[in-house]
Design a protein around this motif. Structure first.
Motif: not given
Length: 283
Positions: A8-11, A15-25, A211-215, A264-268
């Motif tokens: 997944l792309g950051c941005g 929230i900050s980049g490091p905070e995003q990656l903590e949630i990604f993981a 998100l995939p499946f929303d279009g 939700e990104c991960y589910k899609r």
């Protein structure tokens, strides 16, 4: 587990980049990509990614000079070379294997120039010396992408980044994987509602990155097309919580917390991965 990594792309999550990656993981993503711009070094984000064991899939180069690099102004062309070169330095510094580059930006011009190809050639040579791959992305002005893919056909470290949403709204749903799928280095998977203008005029406001499946994208077809390419790299998603000016298509995402949206990104992403041939590794 899936037979490929999910990225997944950051941005754009507030929230900050490091905070995003903590949630990604925590959510389950395996990899990420970051953008680079002058004066905005992603070092803190990459450091946190390394600590979390996440893979840095690519660095996205800025696109502000992706039109002037084709022009007659030598000084502007050199400035574009310098900016892309600085992004390559970032890739080298953080061991990013690939730089994503918009071949062009703009809706009025459709004439690639030899000067532009030569300038990109300098960037390609610098990338090879640094051990960084360059993936040219489909955007508006697909003639420029065609010129670059033809000019660097024999370069093993140059290839294609396929943006599924861009194909629908910028390339009139032309099958670009049929043209460049044998050189596919990465994906930017996302959804949208196609071209809104009844006459077929393309503008940036249709590039929604839903998100995939929303279009209206056909994700069965997308999975089958990627399978035909033999693509085995990370399935990389580039998604946006912000609506385009005058539109409200993405507003529902802003009602979610970053944790809820990334979940939700991960589910899609998992739904897309499940459509790929041999989706599950049963070893």
């Amino acid at each position: 587990m899936w037979n490929r990594k999910l990225c997944l792309g950051c941005g754009g999550f507030g929230i900050s980049g490091p905070e995003q990656l903590e949630i990604f993981a925590k959510t389950g993503f395996d990899a990420y990509f970051v953008g680079w711009n002058p004066g905005r070094d992603p070092g803190d984000t990459v450091k946190r990614g390394n600590e979390l064991g996440l893979e840095l899939q690519s660095v996205h180069a800025p696109w502000g000079k992706s039109a002037v690099i084709w022009g007659d102004d030598a000084a502007a062309g050199q400035a574009a070379i310098d900016e892309f070169s600085a992004c390559l330095d970032c890739c080298e510094k953080y061991s990013a294997p690939m730089m994503i580059v918009h071949a062009f930006v703009g809706f009025e011009d459709h004439t690639p120039t030899s000067a532009g190809v030569e300038r990109f050639g300098e960037i390609v040579r610098r990338a090879e010396k640094k051990g960084v791959k360059i993936a040219f992305e489909n955007t508006e002005g697909e003639e420029y992408l065609a010129a670059l893919m033809d000019a660097f056909r024999g370069e093993k470290h140059v290839g294609f980044c396929w943006d599924s949403g861009h194909e629908m709204c910028y390339n009139h749903s032309k099958d670009l994987l049929a043209l460049y799928g044998d050189r596919l280095l990465g994906t930017h998977l996302n959804d949208n509602l196609g071209i809104r203008d009844f006459g077929g005029k393309i503008t940036y406001i249709d590039d929604l990155h839903l998100l995939p499946f929303d279009g209206i994208a056909d994700w069965d077809s997308i999975a089958a097309r990627l399978d035909r390419c033999g693509f085995s790299g990370p399935l990389t998603f580039e998604l946006n919580v912000m609506s385009k000016p005058g539109r409200r298509d993405n507003d529902i995402y802003r009602k979610l917390s970053p944790e809820e949206y990334i979940a939700e990104c991960y589910k899609r992403a998992c739904r897309v991965a499940a459509k790929m041939k041999g989706a599950f590794d049963l070893k």
